[in-house]
Design a protein around this motif. Structure first.
Motif, PDB file in Angstrom:
ATOM      1  N   THR A   1       0.792  -1.229   0.000  1.00 24.94           N
ATOM      2  CA  THR A   1       0.000   0.000   0.000  1.00 24.94           C
ATOM      3  C   THR A   1       0.827   1.283   0.000  1.00 24.94           C
ATOM      4  O   THR A   1       0.268   2.371   0.129  1.00 24.94           O
ATOM      5  CB  THR A   1      -0.946   0.016   1.224  1.00 24.94           C
ATOM      6  N   GLY A   2       2.115   1.196  -0.165  1.00 28.88           N
ATOM      7  CA  GLY A   2       2.967   2.380  -0.180  1.00 28.88           C
ATOM      8  C   GLY A   2       2.537   3.445  -1.169  1.00 28.88           C
ATOM      9  O   GLY A   2       2.474   4.640  -0.823  1.00 28.88           O
ATOM     10  N   PRO A   3       2.222   3.067  -2.414  1.00 31.50           N
ATOM     11  CA  PRO A   3       1.785   4.101  -3.372  1.00 31.50           C
ATOM     12  C   PRO A   3       0.511   4.821  -2.932  1.00 31.50           C
ATOM     13  O   PRO A   3       0.362   6.024  -3.167  1.00 31.50           O
ATOM     14  CB  PRO A   3       1.540   3.320  -4.664  1.00 31.50           C
ATOM     15  N   LEU A   4      -0.394   4.100  -2.291  1.00 30.23           N
ATOM     16  CA  LEU A   4      -1.630   4.730  -1.829  1.00 30.23           C
ATOM     17  C   LEU A   4      -1.338   5.705  -0.682  1.00 30.23           C
ATOM     18  O   LEU A   4      -1.915   6.784  -0.607  1.00 30.23           O
ATOM     19  CB  LEU A   4      -2.636   3.671  -1.375  1.00 30.23           C
ATOM     20  N   GLU A   5      -0.437   5.310   0.206  1.00 28.57           N
ATOM     21  CA  GLU A   5      -0.085   6.175   1.330  1.00 28.57           C
ATOM     22  C   GLU A   5       0.594   7.458   0.850  1.00 28.57           C
ATOM     23  O   GLU A   5       0.368   8.534   1.408  1.00 28.57           O
ATOM     24  CB  GLU A   5       0.802   5.414   2.310  1.00 28.57           C
ATOM     25  N   SER A   6       1.403   7.355  -0.181  1.00 27.24           N
ATOM     26  CA  SER A   6       2.085   8.563  -0.667  1.00 27.24           C
ATOM     27  C   SER A   6       1.099   9.556  -1.278  1.00 27.24           C
ATOM     28  O   SER A   6       1.340  10.764  -1.246  1.00 27.24           O
ATOM     29  CB  SER A   6       3.169   8.189  -1.681  1.00 27.24           C
ATOM     30  N   TRP A   7      -0.012   9.087  -1.822  1.00 28.13           N
ATOM     31  CA  TRP A   7      -1.009   9.993  -2.395  1.00 28.13           C
ATOM     32  C   TRP A   7      -1.711  10.807  -1.319  1.00 28.13           C
ATOM     33  O   TRP A   7      -2.171  11.913  -1.578  1.00 28.13           O
ATOM     34  CB  TRP A   7      -2.028   9.226  -3.237  1.00 28.13           C
ATOM     35  N   ARG A   8      -1.823  10.245  -0.087  1.00 33.43           N
ATOM     36  CA  ARG A   8      -2.409  11.037   0.999  1.00 33.43           C
ATOM     37  C   ARG A   8      -1.540  12.271   1.254  1.00 33.43           C
ATOM     38  O   ARG A   8      -2.052  13.380   1.423  1.00 33.43           O
ATOM     39  CB  ARG A   8      -2.538  10.206   2.282  1.00 33.43           C
ATOM     40  N   PHE A   9      -0.238  12.080   1.270  1.00 27.67           N
ATOM     41  CA  PHE A   9       0.684  13.195   1.459  1.00 27.67           C
ATOM     42  C   PHE A   9       0.540  14.206   0.318  1.00 27.67           C
ATOM     43  O   PHE A   9       0.524  15.420   0.535  1.00 27.67           O
ATOM     44  CB  PHE A   9       2.127  12.688   1.565  1.00 27.67           C
ATOM     45  N   THR A  10       0.409  13.705  -0.893  1.00 28.93           N
ATOM     46  CA  THR A  10       0.253  14.587  -2.051  1.00 28.93           C
ATOM     47  C   THR A  10      -1.006  15.437  -1.918  1.00 28.93           C
ATOM     48  O   THR A  10      -0.981  16.646  -2.184  1.00 28.93           O
ATOM     49  CB  THR A  10       0.204  13.762  -3.358  1.00 28.93           C
ATOM     50  N   ALA A  11      -2.110  14.824  -1.511  1.00 26.04           N
ATOM     51  CA  ALA A  11      -3.376  15.553  -1.368  1.00 26.04           C
ATOM     52  C   ALA A  11      -3.232  16.694  -0.373  1.00 26.04           C
ATOM     53  O   ALA A  11      -3.664  17.827  -0.627  1.00 26.04           O
ATOM     54  CB  ALA A  11      -4.487  14.606  -0.934  1.00 26.04           C
ATOM     55  N   TRP A  12      -2.596  16.415   0.770  1.00 31.29           N
ATOM     56  CA  TRP A  12      -2.466  17.454   1.794  1.00 31.29           C
ATOM     57  C   TRP A  12      -1.385  18.472   1.457  1.00 31.29           C
ATOM     58  O   TRP A  12      -1.474  19.634   1.869  1.00 31.29           O
ATOM     59  CB  TRP A  12      -2.261  16.824   3.172  1.00 31.29           C
ATOM     60  N   ARG A  13      -0.407  18.064   0.693  1.00 25.47           N
ATOM     61  CA  ARG A  13       0.608  19.026   0.244  1.00 25.47           C
ATOM     62  C   ARG A  13      -0.039  20.051  -0.698  1.00 25.47           C
ATOM     63  O   ARG A  13       0.206  21.256  -0.581  1.00 25.47           O
ATOM     64  CB  ARG A  13       1.760  18.303  -0.451  1.00 25.47           C
ATOM     65  N   VAL A  14      -0.886  19.576  -1.605  1.00 28.64           N
ATOM     66  CA  VAL A  14      -1.601  20.486  -2.510  1.00 28.64           C
ATOM     67  C   VAL A  14      -2.503  21.420  -1.705  1.00 28.64           C
ATOM     68  O   VAL A  14      -2.542  22.631  -1.950  1.00 28.64           O
ATOM     69  CB  VAL A  14      -2.412  19.685  -3.556  1.00 28.64           C
ATOM     70  N   ALA A  15      -3.225  20.874  -0.720  1.00 29.00           N
ATOM     71  CA  ALA A  15      -4.098  21.714   0.115  1.00 29.00           C
ATOM     72  C   ALA A  15      -3.270  22.741   0.889  1.00 29.00           C
ATOM     73  O   ALA A  15      -3.696  23.892   1.045  1.00 29.00           O
ATOM     74  CB  ALA A  15      -4.915  20.848   1.071  1.00 29.00           C
ATOM     75  N   GLY A  16      -2.097  22.340   1.361  1.00 30.25           N
ATOM     76  CA  GLY A  16      -1.231  23.266   2.092  1.00 30.25           C
ATOM     77  C   GLY A  16      -0.720  24.389   1.213  1.00 30.25           C
ATOM     78  O   GLY A  16      -0.726  25.566   1.614  1.00 30.25           O
ATOM     79  N   ILE A  17      -0.274  24.043   0.014  1.00 29.90           N
ATOM     80  CA  ILE A  17       0.208  25.074  -0.916  1.00 29.90           C
ATOM     81  C   ILE A  17      -0.918  26.028  -1.278  1.00 29.90           C
ATOM     82  O   ILE A  17      -0.750  27.247  -1.281  1.00 29.90           O
ATOM     83  CB  ILE A  17       0.827  24.416  -2.172  1.00 29.90           C
ATOM     84  N   HIS A  18      -2.102  25.480  -1.544  1.00 23.14           N
ATOM     85  CA  HIS A  18      -3.246  26.326  -1.873  1.00 23.14           C
ATOM     86  C   HIS A  18      -3.600  27.211  -0.680  1.00 23.14           C
ATOM     87  O   HIS A  18      -3.956  28.379  -0.842  1.00 23.14           O
ATOM     88  CB  HIS A  18      -4.434  25.470  -2.292  1.00 23.14           C
ATOM     89  N   GLY A  19      -3.483  26.662   0.536  1.00 22.54           N
ATOM     90  CA  GLY A  19      -3.752  27.456   1.736  1.00 22.54           C
ATOM     91  C   GLY A  19      -2.801  28.625   1.881  1.00 22.54           C
ATOM     92  O   GLY A  19      -3.207  29.733   2.265  1.00 22.54           O
ATOM     93  N   VAL A  20      -1.523  28.400   1.581  1.00 19.21           N
ATOM     94  CA  VAL A  20      -0.536  29.487   1.661  1.00 19.21           C
ATOM     95  C   VAL A  20      -0.879  30.566   0.632  1.00 19.21           C
ATOM     96  O   VAL A  20      -0.832  31.770   0.936  1.00 19.21           O
ATOM     97  CB  VAL A  20       0.896  28.946   1.455  1.00 19.21           C
ATOM     98  N   VAL A  21      -1.249  30.156  -0.567  1.00 19.21           N
ATOM     99  CA  VAL A  21      -1.627  31.131  -1.597  1.00 19.21           C
ATOM    100  C   VAL A  21      -2.855  31.918  -1.151  1.00 19.21           C
ATOM    101  O   VAL A  21      -2.901  33.150  -1.271  1.00 19.21           O
ATOM    102  CB  VAL A  21      -1.875  30.427  -2.948  1.00 19.21           C
ATOM    103  N   ALA A  22      -3.868  31.225  -0.611  1.00 18.16           N
ATOM    104  CA  ALA A  22      -5.074  31.915  -0.139  1.00 18.16           C
ATOM    105  C   ALA A  22      -4.743  32.868   1.002  1.00 18.16           C
ATOM    106  O   ALA A  22      -5.305  33.965   1.093  1.00 18.16           O
ATOM    107  CB  ALA A  22      -6.124  30.898   0.293  1.00 18.16           C
ATOM    108  N   LEU A  23      -3.832  32.477   1.873  1.00 16.35           N
ATOM    109  CA  LEU A  23      -3.448  33.317   3.006  1.00 16.35           C
ATOM    110  C   LEU A  23      -2.762  34.609   2.558  1.00 16.35           C
ATOM    111  O   LEU A  23      -2.911  35.652   3.201  1.00 16.35           O
ATOM    112  CB  LEU A  23      -2.535  32.533   3.952  1.00 16.35           C
ATOM    113  N   THR A  24      -2.070  34.557   1.448  1.00 18.38           N
ATOM    114  CA  THR A  24      -1.403  35.774   0.968  1.00 18.38           C
ATOM    115  C   THR A  24      -2.415  36.865   0.633  1.00 18.38           C
ATOM    116  O   THR A  24      -2.110  38.047   0.763  1.00 18.38           O
ATOM    117  CB  THR A  24      -0.523  35.498  -0.278  1.00 18.38           C
TER     118      THR A  24
END
Length: 192
Positions: free
Chosen positions: A145-168
């Motif tokens: 299940t390693g590939p599936l677990e890495s996608w969870r990180f990807t999803a939250w990384r995208v949300a984090g980057i979008h959050g930083v942009v929204a915060l600006t």
């Protein structure tokens, strides 16, 4: 197979959307148009079922299964807003309705708008994470299940980057340009 189905679902989304809006505004059949628009979530259900069946039949969990979860999450988080935006523009272009107001351009109203869009991304990441966790439990083999677990990180990384942009937009709000009157801006903001 899963990537092909994701492409088919994406094309199906736009075909159903175009058909729904055409029936609604060009053919003056609003109920049929609404029925077509309400069929769009069925595409995600099909993708979810096929992905689960693929894993059940012994497919090795890989990036395609993770991408399917992110696609479904994105549709849940941003699909309604996208359809509403396009419906407003179709009503304007095809049915003579008023031009839909765009997002606010300046200050706190713009920051609020960006925050709402970011919340859609958070919902998308949450849905994708839940689907990925269900897939991990479904597979039941931590070694696969390693590939599936890495996608969870990807999803939250995208949300984090979008959050930083929204915060600006909140920290450094765009100022009203010198040539635009405050009255024009307030009229622009009241349209929203």
């Amino acid at each position: 197979m899963i990537v092909t189905l994701i492409v088919v679902c994406e094309v199906g989304f736009w075909v159903l959307l175009a058909a729904g809006l055409a029936f609604r505004y060009l053919l003056k059949m609003p109920r049929t148009g609404l029925a077509l628009l309400l069929c769009e979530p069925l595409l995600e259900v099909v993708l979810l079922v096929v992905t689960a069946l693929d894993l059940k039949n012994g497919a090795e969990p890989n990036w395609t299964h993770g991408l399917a979860a992110l696609y479904i999450g994105y549709t849940v988080g941003h699909g309604h807003r996208t359809v509403k935006w396009l419906d407003g523009h179709a009503a304007h272009r095809l049915a003579g309705a008023d031009r839909p107001a765009g997002p606010p351009k300046y200050g706190l109203p713009r920051a609020r708008h960006e925050g709402k869009v970011w919340l859609g991304t958070v919902v998308a990441a949450g849905v994708a994470t839940a689907l990925l966790q269900l897939a991990i439990w479904y597979v039941g083999d931590a070694g696969r299940t390693g590939p599936l677990e890495s996608w969870r990180f990807t999803a939250w990384r995208v949300a984090g980057i979008h959050g930083v942009v929204a915060l600006t937009y909140l920290l450094w709000p765009k100022r009203v340009p010198g040539g635009v009157s405050g009255e024009a801006v307030s009229r622009d903001l009241t349209k929203r």
